[in-house]
Design a protein around this motif. Structure first.
Motif, short mmCIF file in Angstrom:
data_model
loop_
_atom_site.label_atom_id
_atom_site.label_comp_id
_atom_site.label_asym_id
_atom_site.label_seq_id
_atom_site.Cartn_x
_atom_site.Cartn_y
_atom_site.Cartn_z
N LYS A 55 0.81 -1.23 0.00
CA LYS A 55 0.00 0.00 0.00
C LYS A 55 0.84 1.28 0.00
O LYS A 55 0.31 2.36 -0.16
N SER A 100 -8.14 -0.69 3.51
CA SER A 100 -8.75 -0.66 2.19
C SER A 100 -7.66 -1.00 1.15
O SER A 100 -6.50 -0.60 1.29
N ASN A 112 -6.19 -0.16 -1.59
CA ASN A 112 -5.79 0.87 -2.56
C ASN A 112 -4.44 1.43 -2.12
O ASN A 112 -4.12 1.38 -0.93
N SER A 115 -10.75 4.39 -2.36
CA SER A 115 -10.92 2.98 -1.98
C SER A 115 -11.61 2.18 -3.09
O SER A 115 -12.37 2.75 -3.89
N HIS A 159 -7.02 12.79 1.71
CA HIS A 159 -7.12 11.33 1.60
C HIS A 159 -8.15 11.01 0.54
O HIS A 159 -8.82 11.91 0.04
MG MG Z 1 -8.22 3.43 3.51
#
Ligand code: MG
Ligand code: TXA
Length: 335
Positions: A52, A138, A140, A146, A229
């Motif tokens: 990630k 998540s 991503n 996401s 984010h």
């Molecule tokens: Mg997340």
């Protein structure tokens, strides 16, 4: 093949085997797809952070199949029983005091741990077969939108993508509500989600403190509540009402490279520039539908190379609309 059909029992066996050996697999949940690994295995947890590109100060959520299993990883306060009866399995994550068996890497060295009992039947089958708590953020790259479909996971990670168990599109389409019970006398909502503050306070029978976007990204109270984010690469502008959105779009004069996301389908007499790429979150203004389509629409527009800007109308600030607006505000902060 990176995408494994969740309908084939052989694929489930394969996923269980991978997880038992300390590998990482993307799994569907009822909220968004998660990048799962054995929460008690430092190798697996390290892989999650690596794939990630997630900063080490952003702790993971640990998923367990049942209330009894929570005691394996955390100390359980008495008021959790009522919440569990009402909302689990489901889109609620609680922050509790952690037990020593959980590697510090999972919780970024915090004395607390985020836990959740997911409802998705595939995730539950895997949890029960692996018989280990599964850490799963998540699925991503850090900071990006996401995934709500198996294809989203593959397109985000490309070459570095692990196997993805395909369970179809996720139901809620937005991440779980996070409630901190670290100080049980002062429960605090850290991230709005599918369960509203009213849903939670109705069960707890007490007022809740709501703390979302942190002014200080390194705050120990809300690690990971970064102001920016969930962001597409194309700059996103959020508009609190339709009039200001119209004004801002028309001011520019040229619409060819513009994406527009409305909350609901506009009436046919409402004028929007025909050159712009116009989409809406919900046909009839249903908040649940809007949440479930939000990330798919952001990703669709973000992969259109012709777009230079995305304008988005805020959703009504009620129920899951509060979570939609929270994600949109953070997506817009990055622009
Ligand atoms: Mg997340
Ligand atoms: O719906 C969901 O919650 C999805 C699915 C896969 O379960 N997971 C998810 O995980 O959204 P992630 O990692 O994308 O978001 C987890 C959030 C992060 O903002 C993290 O900082 C916060 O939970 N968190 C984790 N442990 C925490 C802790 N001990 N104290 C406060 N916040 C914590």
């Amino acid at each position: 093949m990176k995408i494994l059909s969740g309908d084939n029992p052989e694929n489930l066996k394969k996923v269980v085997e991978l997880l038992r050996c300390g590998n990482v697999v993307a799994l569907p949940t009822e909220t968004v797809y998660g990048l799962a690994g054995d929460a008690l295995c430092p190798k697996a947890v390290g892989l999650i952070f690596e794939i990630k590109k997630r900063p080490a100060n952003d702790p993971l959520i640990v998923h367990v199949p049942s209330f009894e299993e929570i005691e394996r990883v955390a100390y359980v306060p008495s008021l959790l029983t009522k919440l569990a009866e009402a909302f689990w399995p489901g889109p609620l994550t609680v922050i509790l005091r952690k037990k020593a068996c959980v590697p510090d890497l999972v919780t970024s060295g915090l004395p607390s741990i985020a836990v959740r009992i997911p409802a998705h039947p595939l995730f539950r089958k895997i949890l029960k077969s692996v018989n280990r708590p599964l850490a799963a953020p998540s699925a991503n790259p850090f900071g990006y939108v996401s995934p709500t479909r198996a294809e989203h996971v593959v397109s985000s990670f490309g070459e570095t993508c692990p196997c993805v168990l395909d369970g179809g599109p996720t139901d809620y389409g937005i991440e779980s509500t996070i409630l901190s019970l670290v100080t049980p006398s002062d429960p605090m909502v850290l991230r709005p989600g599918p369960l509203s503050t009213e849903d939670l306070s109705g069960i707890l029978d007490c007022p809740l403190t709501v703390r979302t976007v942190s002014a200080d990204p390194n705050s120990p109270v809300t690690p990971g509540s970064f102001p920016s984010h969930y962001s597409p690469q194309t700059p996103l502008q959020l508009h609190e009402d339709l009039e200001s959105m119209h004004r801002e779009i028309n001011r520019k004069g040229s619409f060819e490279n513009t994406g527009i996301i409305l909350f609901k389908k506009p009436p046919c007499n409402e004028r929007w520039p025909t050159e712009a790429k116009l989409l809406w979150l919900s046909e009839h203004g249903n908040l649940g539908e809007a949440a479930s389509r939000l990330y798919r629409i952001l990703r669709m527009l973000d992969t259109d190379p012709s777009l230079e800007v995305i304008h988005c109308e805020a959703s009504p600030d009620t129920g899951i609309g509060i979570a939609i607006n929270d994600r949109l505000r953070r997506a817009a902060t990055a622009s």
